[in-house]
Write an enzyme that holds these catalytic residues in place. Structure first.
Site, mmCIF file in Angstrom:
data_model
loop_
_atom_site.group_PDB
_atom_site.id
_atom_site.type_symbol
_atom_site.label_atom_id
_atom_site.label_comp_id
_atom_site.label_asym_id
_atom_site.label_seq_id
_atom_site.Cartn_x
_atom_site.Cartn_y
_atom_site.Cartn_z
ATOM 1 N N LYS A 252 24.906 -1.875 19.301
ATOM 2 C CA LYS A 252 26.236 -2.501 19.397
ATOM 3 C C LYS A 252 27.260 -1.377 19.304
ATOM 4 O O LYS A 252 27.555 -0.880 18.222
ATOM 5 C CB LYS A 252 26.446 -3.515 18.271
ATOM 6 C CG LYS A 252 27.782 -4.232 18.374
ATOM 7 C CD LYS A 252 27.934 -5.280 17.282
ATOM 8 C CE LYS A 252 29.146 -6.166 17.521
ATOM 9 N NZ LYS A 252 30.394 -5.460 17.708
ATOM 10 N N ARG A 272 38.066 -8.053 27.402
ATOM 11 C CA ARG A 272 37.411 -9.212 26.803
ATOM 12 C C ARG A 272 38.314 -10.441 26.838
ATOM 13 O O ARG A 272 37.869 -11.556 26.987
ATOM 14 C CB ARG A 272 37.065 -8.824 25.370
ATOM 15 C CG ARG A 272 36.598 -9.929 24.545
ATOM 16 C CD ARG A 272 36.499 -9.426 23.110
ATOM 17 N NE ARG A 272 36.406 -10.559 22.251
ATOM 18 C CZ ARG A 272 35.435 -10.732 21.371
ATOM 19 N NH1 ARG A 272 34.509 -9.827 21.226
ATOM 20 N NH2 ARG A 272 35.420 -11.791 20.604
HETATM 21 P P1 AMP Z 1 32.446 -8.622 17.833
HETATM 22 O O1 AMP Z 1 33.686 -7.990 18.402
HETATM 23 O O2 AMP Z 1 32.081 -8.096 16.481
HETATM 24 O O3 AMP Z 1 32.470 -10.135 17.916
HETATM 25 O O4 AMP Z 1 31.234 -8.181 18.782
HETATM 26 C C1 AMP Z 1 31.187 -8.468 20.140
HETATM 27 C C2 AMP Z 1 31.611 -7.265 20.945
HETATM 28 O O5 AMP Z 1 30.670 -6.218 20.794
HETATM 29 C C3 AMP Z 1 31.628 -7.498 22.420
HETATM 30 O O6 AMP Z 1 32.811 -8.129 22.841
HETATM 31 C C4 AMP Z 1 31.470 -6.096 22.997
HETATM 32 O O7 AMP Z 1 32.755 -5.497 23.147
HETATM 33 C C5 AMP Z 1 30.775 -5.336 21.908
HETATM 34 N N1 AMP Z 1 29.426 -4.836 22.244
HETATM 35 C C6 AMP Z 1 28.968 -3.637 21.879
HETATM 36 N N2 AMP Z 1 27.699 -3.462 22.267
HETATM 37 C C7 AMP Z 1 27.324 -4.585 22.918
HETATM 38 C C8 AMP Z 1 26.118 -5.020 23.530
HETATM 39 N N3 AMP Z 1 25.014 -4.252 23.531
HETATM 40 N N4 AMP Z 1 26.116 -6.258 24.082
HETATM 41 C C9 AMP Z 1 27.208 -7.044 24.058
HETATM 42 N N5 AMP Z 1 28.370 -6.684 23.477
HETATM 43 C C10 AMP Z 1 28.432 -5.471 22.902
#
Ligand code: AMP
Length: 588
Positions: A252, A272
């Site tokens: 991630k 996003r």
């Molecule tokens: P969060 O912002 O904590 O809800 O996490 C989701 C975000 O993680 C997504 O909108 C992406 O920008 C990011 N992201 C980073 N690595 C990945 C991955 N391998 N797959 C999908 N999203 C990812």
């Protein structure tokens, strides 16, 4: 369609926050709306002229609106400003001023929804030196012919201050009821919305072509798809409980999510929140076509800032240097990135959304060629706790935030958060140190070293059912001087005279902000609170939940929409999880 019908509806909708009542008002409005204006009505309801991804910004400055009111009414700017100060809302102030005036003038031309919409569109498109005068001319011509109620809503739309608090789901409920007689058909509308990101188009289609038309919605190149989101888990065990042993783990990465649409040399990038961000990444625009082996594609990637010498990942904040209008070329060389692909949503004229994750990943690796700039996000198939742990460790050592866990045999669920994707971050593993994304709703002026900035912020979580922002804590720690400066620059234009109706807070603040900014917070504990409104009455009657010892992590989440902030359901889950940990350890 007469604009007065819309103004009356707005007026009714403003008086309630109850979802069922709002839905009913919307159904009544849609039933009165001719097919050819329904898309315009749906955009206007959301204070927009077109879907977000088209980037048509209405926002007229208050000063300019005041000049237009003055021109239309013949009343001095000073008097209008006084009335504004008294009313606290320029729309209302204008209604009072124009009420007095319209008694003595004759209406010249009818005010229709079409006329208002077209005039607002012209205003939004105006640029250049004479644009201010032209804007005043257009606005005052509308105000001349408008009733006071109509004028107040025209101004609210123009100022970007129309906030009826209508969630997209409520609009879709009302469309389903009005045009198919059954709210349950919302699910079908949702799919159409998720692939098109255009609620106006969805409305027009159901009005003119019914559900059959809606079922034909397809992914369209250069039209963004609403992104799939992930639920969070606290541990490897929880992930396995939820997913069995049939999933992949990906790093991630801590960057910006970019949806990349490509056909030949044409490349368009969406964030996003579906804003067109092509201008910030000229390097992606230039380099991606060479890496693609297909006629056309929609891909998803995480753009991550890197250290030029070592290639190491740098934190998300570094990317913010690219959020500028001018001298972007300089920022591109100063803050280099890599583009790390993780999904493919469309290829050679066909959607890939229905394909399983493993097939999409295979296709992605076939279509995209890796080089110094273009990478695949590291991925491995994991079977047990230890394999997840190892991969998590590796990912963190390499500067990523944690893991995304993805079911191998599931399709891409556009626009929804579910347990087919789970995120496992390092912070979630220490008992209560979960990070939360919270909305900044209020500010308190700083003292001493912090004079001239907001030393403390009032934060809120998102209540999905009511579509409002509920206060959850005040935070005054974790801010560097640079953070305080940056936050002041971002927040100052968002100050409002009156608290936005979507904010639910008993706690007073020195200033209220439009709920538009998300920041990341860690805290030591979630506690029951008699003052804060998050999850009110859910755990204990007459009490909400609050964060204890909250601390800013340094992350201003400019890329997040406020509706993506931590929800009250998530806070309740965390609260219950924390009680379970304490119980298991015999602490309670
Ligand atoms: P969060 O912002 O904590 O809800 O996490 C989701 C975000 O993680 C997504 O909108 C992406 O920008 C990011 N992201 C980073 N690595 C990945 C991955 N391998 N797959 C999908 N999203 C990812």
């Amino acid at each position: 369609m007469e604009f007065s019908i819309l103004a009356d509806s707005f007026n009714k909708m403003e008086s309630t926050r109850k979802r069922l009542e709002l839905t009913q008002f919307l159904v009544e409005l849609f039933e009165k709306t001719p097919d050819e204006v329904i898309s315009k009505i749906v955009y206007l309801l959301q204070g927009k002229l077109r879907p977000d991804f088209e980037g048509i910004e209405l926002g007229v400055a208050e000063k300019l609106a005041i000049r237009a009111i003055s021109k239309s009414s013949g009343i001095s700017i000073k008097k209008i400003e006084d009335e504004y100060r008294k009313e606290g809302d320029l729309g209302h102030a204008a209604a009072i001023i124009l009420e007095k005036k319209t008694q003595t003038t004759f209406l010249v031309e009818d005010i229709t929804v079409e006329r208002v919409y077209e005039t607002l569109f012209k205003i939004a498109k105006l640029e250049g030196t004479r644009s201010q005068d032209m804007k005043i001319k257009y606005i005052s011509s509308l105000l001349n012919d408008a009733s006071s109620l109509e004028a107040s809503y025209i101004l609210k739309i123009l100022l970007g201050a129309l906030r009826l608090g209508i969630a997209e789901n409520t609009v879709m409920d009302a469309l389903a009821i009005a045009f198919s007689g059954n709210r349950d058909n919302r699910k079908i509308l949702e799919y159409a919305y998720n692939v098109s990101s255009d609620l106006g188009k969805v409305a027009e289609t159901i009005a003119t072509k019914g559900l059959e038309g809606i079922k034909k919605f397809k992914v369209i190149l250069f039209n963004p798809i609403r992104p799939m989101l992930a639920d969070r888990v606290k541990s490897e065990e929880e992930a396995i409980e939820k997913m069995g042993n049939n999933f992949a783990a990906e790093y991630k990465l801590d960057g910006e999510r970019v949806q990349i649409h490509v056909e030949g040399e044409k490349v368009v990038l969406f964030s996003r929140s579906l804003e067109n961000i092509s201008n910030y990444y000229p390097d992606i625009i230039e380099k991606i076509p060479k890496a693609i082996q297909a006629d056309n594609v929609i891909l998803e990637a995480e753009a991550v800032a890197i250290n030029e010498n070592t290639g190491d990942f740098l934190p998300f904040q570094e990317l913010m240097h690219r959020r500028r209008k001018y001298k972007i070329e300089k920022a591109v060389t100063q803050y280099p990135i890599t583009v790390n692909f993780f999904d493919i949503l469309y290829c050679n004229g066909k959607t890939c959304l229905e394909l399983d994750y493993k097939d999409r990943r295979k296709k992605l690796e076939k279509i995209v060629k890796e080089d110094d700039f273009v990478k695949y996000i590291p991925m491995t198939i994991v079977k047990n706790n230890n394999e997840i742990k190892d991969f998590l460790e590796n990912s963190i050592n390499e500067g990523s935030e944690g893991l995304m866990l993805k079911m191998l045999d599931k399709p891409y669920q556009a626009g929804s958060r579910g347990s087919n994707w789970l995120k496992l971050k390092r912070e979630y593993q220490n008992e209560l140190g979960d990070s939360l994304d919270l909305v900044v709703i209020g500010g308190f002026f700083g003292k001493g070293r912090r004079t001239g900035s907001y030393g403390t912020l009032l934060l809120a979580s998102y209540d999905e059912d009511e579509d409002i922002f509920t206060s959850i804590c005040k935070v005054g720690t974790g801010f560097s001087d640079e953070d305080l400066d940056q936050l002041y620059q971002i927040l100052n234009p968002k100050v409002t005279i009156k608290k936005n109706p979507r904010i639910d807070s008993e706690m007073e603040a020195d200033v209220w902000f439009e709920p538009e900014l998300v920041i990341e917070i860690v805290a030591s504990e979630i506690t029951i609170s008699p003052i804060h409104k998050a999850a009110k009455d859910r755990i204990r009657k007459d009490a909400g939940l609050a964060l204890r010892f909250p601390k800013f992590t340094g992350k201003i989440r400019l890329e997040k929409a406020v509706e993506d902030a931590s929800t009250n359901e998530e806070i309740i889950t965390l609260y219950k999880g924390q009680k379970k940990v304490a119980h298991d350890r015999n602490l309670i």
